[in-house]
Design an enzyme around this catalytic site. Sequence first.
Site, PDB file in Angstrom:
ATOM      1  N   GLY A   1       1.941   3.169   2.247  1.00  0.00           N
ATOM      2  CA  GLY A   1       2.983   3.195   3.272  1.00  0.00           C
ATOM      3  C   GLY A   1       4.254   2.543   2.734  1.00  0.00           C
ATOM      4  O   GLY A   1       5.352   3.113   2.806  1.00  0.00           O
ATOM      5  N   HIS A   2       4.077   1.338   2.159  1.00  0.00           N
ATOM      6  CA  HIS A   2       5.227   0.659   1.545  1.00  0.00           C
ATOM      7  C   HIS A   2       5.784   1.493   0.388  1.00  0.00           C
ATOM      8  O   HIS A   2       7.001   1.588   0.203  1.00  0.00           O
ATOM      9  CB  HIS A   2       4.808  -0.709   0.996  1.00  0.00           C
ATOM     10  CG  HIS A   2       4.225  -1.647   2.010  1.00  0.00           C
ATOM     11  ND1 HIS A   2       2.911  -2.056   1.981  1.00  0.00           N
ATOM     12  CD2 HIS A   2       4.773  -2.268   3.086  1.00  0.00           C
ATOM     13  CE1 HIS A   2       2.671  -2.882   2.973  1.00  0.00           C
ATOM     14  NE2 HIS A   2       3.776  -3.030   3.676  1.00  0.00           N
TER      15      HIS A   2
ATOM     16  N   GLY B   1       9.290   1.688   8.386  1.00  0.00           N
ATOM     17  CA  GLY B   1       8.287   2.704   8.673  1.00  0.00           C
ATOM     18  C   GLY B   1       8.177   2.988  10.166  1.00  0.00           C
ATOM     19  O   GLY B   1       8.205   2.067  10.987  1.00  0.00           O
TER      20      GLY B   1
ATOM     21  N   LYS C   1       5.586   3.668  11.485  1.00  0.00           N
ATOM     22  CA  LYS C   1       4.320   3.012  11.856  1.00  0.00           C
ATOM     23  C   LYS C   1       4.569   1.930  12.915  1.00  0.00           C
ATOM     24  O   LYS C   1       3.830   1.795  13.878  1.00  0.00           O
ATOM     25  CB  LYS C   1       3.700   2.413  10.599  1.00  0.00           C
ATOM     26  CG  LYS C   1       2.702   1.307  10.799  1.00  0.00           C
ATOM     27  CD  LYS C   1       1.333   1.876  11.018  1.00  0.00           C
ATOM     28  CE  LYS C   1       0.332   0.874  11.527  1.00  0.00           C
ATOM     29  NZ  LYS C   1       0.436  -0.437  10.959  1.00  0.00           N
TER      30      LYS C   1
ATOM     31  N   GLN D   1       9.346  -1.848  16.482  1.00  0.00           N
ATOM     32  CA  GLN D   1      10.144  -2.635  15.541  1.00  0.00           C
ATOM     33  C   GLN D   1      11.404  -1.871  15.122  1.00  0.00           C
ATOM     34  O   GLN D   1      12.500  -2.428  15.065  1.00  0.00           O
ATOM     35  CB  GLN D   1       9.284  -2.958  14.320  1.00  0.00           C
ATOM     36  CG  GLN D   1      10.016  -3.576  13.152  1.00  0.00           C
ATOM     37  CD  GLN D   1       9.060  -4.055  12.082  1.00  0.00           C
ATOM     38  OE1 GLN D   1       8.390  -5.052  12.257  1.00  0.00           O
ATOM     39  NE2 GLN D   1       8.974  -3.350  10.981  1.00  0.00           N
TER      40      GLN D   1
ATOM     41  N   HIS E   1       0.852  -1.185   0.000  1.00  0.00           N
ATOM     42  CA  HIS E   1       0.000   0.000   0.000  1.00  0.00           C
ATOM     43  C   HIS E   1       0.895   1.245   0.000  1.00  0.00           C
ATOM     44  O   HIS E   1       2.130   1.130  -0.099  1.00  0.00           O
ATOM     45  CB  HIS E   1      -0.948  -0.021   1.201  1.00  0.00           C
ATOM     46  CG  HIS E   1      -0.257  -0.233   2.524  1.00  0.00           C
ATOM     47  ND1 HIS E   1       0.615   0.676   3.061  1.00  0.00           N
ATOM     48  CD2 HIS E   1      -0.291  -1.280   3.393  1.00  0.00           C
ATOM     49  CE1 HIS E   1       1.071   0.226   4.217  1.00  0.00           C
ATOM     50  NE2 HIS E   1       0.551  -0.972   4.441  1.00  0.00           N
TER      51      HIS E   1
HETATM   52  P1  AMP Z   1       4.666  -4.798   6.726  1.00  0.00           P
HETATM   53  O1  AMP Z   1       4.475  -5.280   5.318  1.00  0.00           O
HETATM   54  O2  AMP Z   1       3.389  -4.414   7.400  1.00  0.00           O
HETATM   55  O3  AMP Z   1       5.547  -5.717   7.533  1.00  0.00           O
HETATM   56  O4  AMP Z   1       5.462  -3.434   6.624  1.00  0.00           O
HETATM   57  C1  AMP Z   1       6.673  -3.336   5.904  1.00  0.00           C
HETATM   58  C2  AMP Z   1       7.300  -1.996   6.187  1.00  0.00           C
HETATM   59  O5  AMP Z   1       6.394  -0.962   5.799  1.00  0.00           O
HETATM   60  C3  AMP Z   1       7.583  -1.782   7.678  1.00  0.00           C
HETATM   61  O6  AMP Z   1       8.822  -1.127   7.825  1.00  0.00           O
HETATM   62  C4  AMP Z   1       6.440  -0.902   8.124  1.00  0.00           C
HETATM   63  O7  AMP Z   1       6.733  -0.097   9.229  1.00  0.00           O
HETATM   64  C5  AMP Z   1       6.215  -0.060   6.872  1.00  0.00           C
HETATM   65  N1  AMP Z   1       4.865   0.487   6.882  1.00  0.00           N
HETATM   66  C6  AMP Z   1       3.699  -0.189   7.037  1.00  0.00           C
HETATM   67  N2  AMP Z   1       2.657   0.667   7.072  1.00  0.00           N
HETATM   68  C7  AMP Z   1       3.173   1.911   6.972  1.00  0.00           C
HETATM   69  C8  AMP Z   1       2.620   3.228   6.953  1.00  0.00           C
HETATM   70  N3  AMP Z   1       1.313   3.438   7.071  1.00  0.00           N
HETATM   71  N4  AMP Z   1       3.457   4.277   6.831  1.00  0.00           N
HETATM   72  C9  AMP Z   1       4.791   4.085   6.723  1.00  0.00           C
HETATM   73  N5  AMP Z   1       5.388   2.878   6.723  1.00  0.00           N
HETATM   74  C10 AMP Z   1       4.594   1.799   6.847  1.00  0.00           C
END
Ligand code: AMP
Length: 282
Positions: free
Chosen positions: A36-37, A147, A149, A153, A34
Amino acid sequence: MLTFTNIDEIKNYLKEKKKRGNVIGFVPTMGYLHKGHQSLIERARQESDIVVVSIFVNPTQFGVGEDFDKYPRDLVNDQLFAAEAGADLIFAPSIAEMYPNGYQTYVEVNHLTKTLCGKSRPTHFRGVTTVVAKLFNIISPDKAYFGQKDAQQVIVIKRMVKDLNMESDIVICPIIREIDGLALSSRNVYLTKEAREQATVLSYSLNYAREMINKGERDAEVIKNNIKQIIKQKPLANIDYVSIVDTETLFELEQIKGTILIALAVKFEETRLIDNIIVEVE
Ligand code: AMP
């Protein structure tokens, strides 16, 4: 854009690229990409010659009874999305590739993982640090993008990188939100219409806390209680924790001073959401 599923193949490919002086930027994800990624991939694109995105729903970071089986997956769409955002390579290994028969090595950061999300997810961060350590060994990134977020972590990974003398620079990117304030997450697809509406209370309560601090409130307990009261007004919300902590040690604070992290986890029906803000005080 290339997709690799085999560890030796991507290692050899990247070794060649590094020999020629290319800077490798790495964005680890669990897919279902999404915006964020996207923000992480775009940042990596600006700062590196080769942008690698990993897509791996890592079983070791899910506890018993958590959502590993139903976690959303869509590799074909992720490939298009990542390419559009500027990725050069996707690494999408199978579970057997990452954890073959006989696998028995784990990386564990101690105190930082015992608090906040670690309390209700006691094996989660061990899974995260293990997979990130493995991915760093496979990709050897110059820079890796995470992130804000996932605030805890980020702190845990920085600690691991320091403690284990890893070479990668850790770059932290801001939280990307929906227009109504909800932090983007692959898990948001689980939310029912009612829960989705009520979930905006998280960013609202954090902004309210920031306002309280800006107006001079310095008692962490008072601020936490206000956040809890706001969240409790939403009938589907079930608070896991609301914490105000030091951004390095994650120790709970009594007084607001310096740079602080306000972090929370709240369940809406079956969906556990997290959010946070960092506030700096004179
Ligand atoms: P995930 O796929 O949820 O494990 O997230 C992969 C990376 O994307 C991690 O470093 C998260 O912190 C980052 N991430 C997920 N959601 C967001 C967001 N809304 N804003 C910024 N980074 C994000």
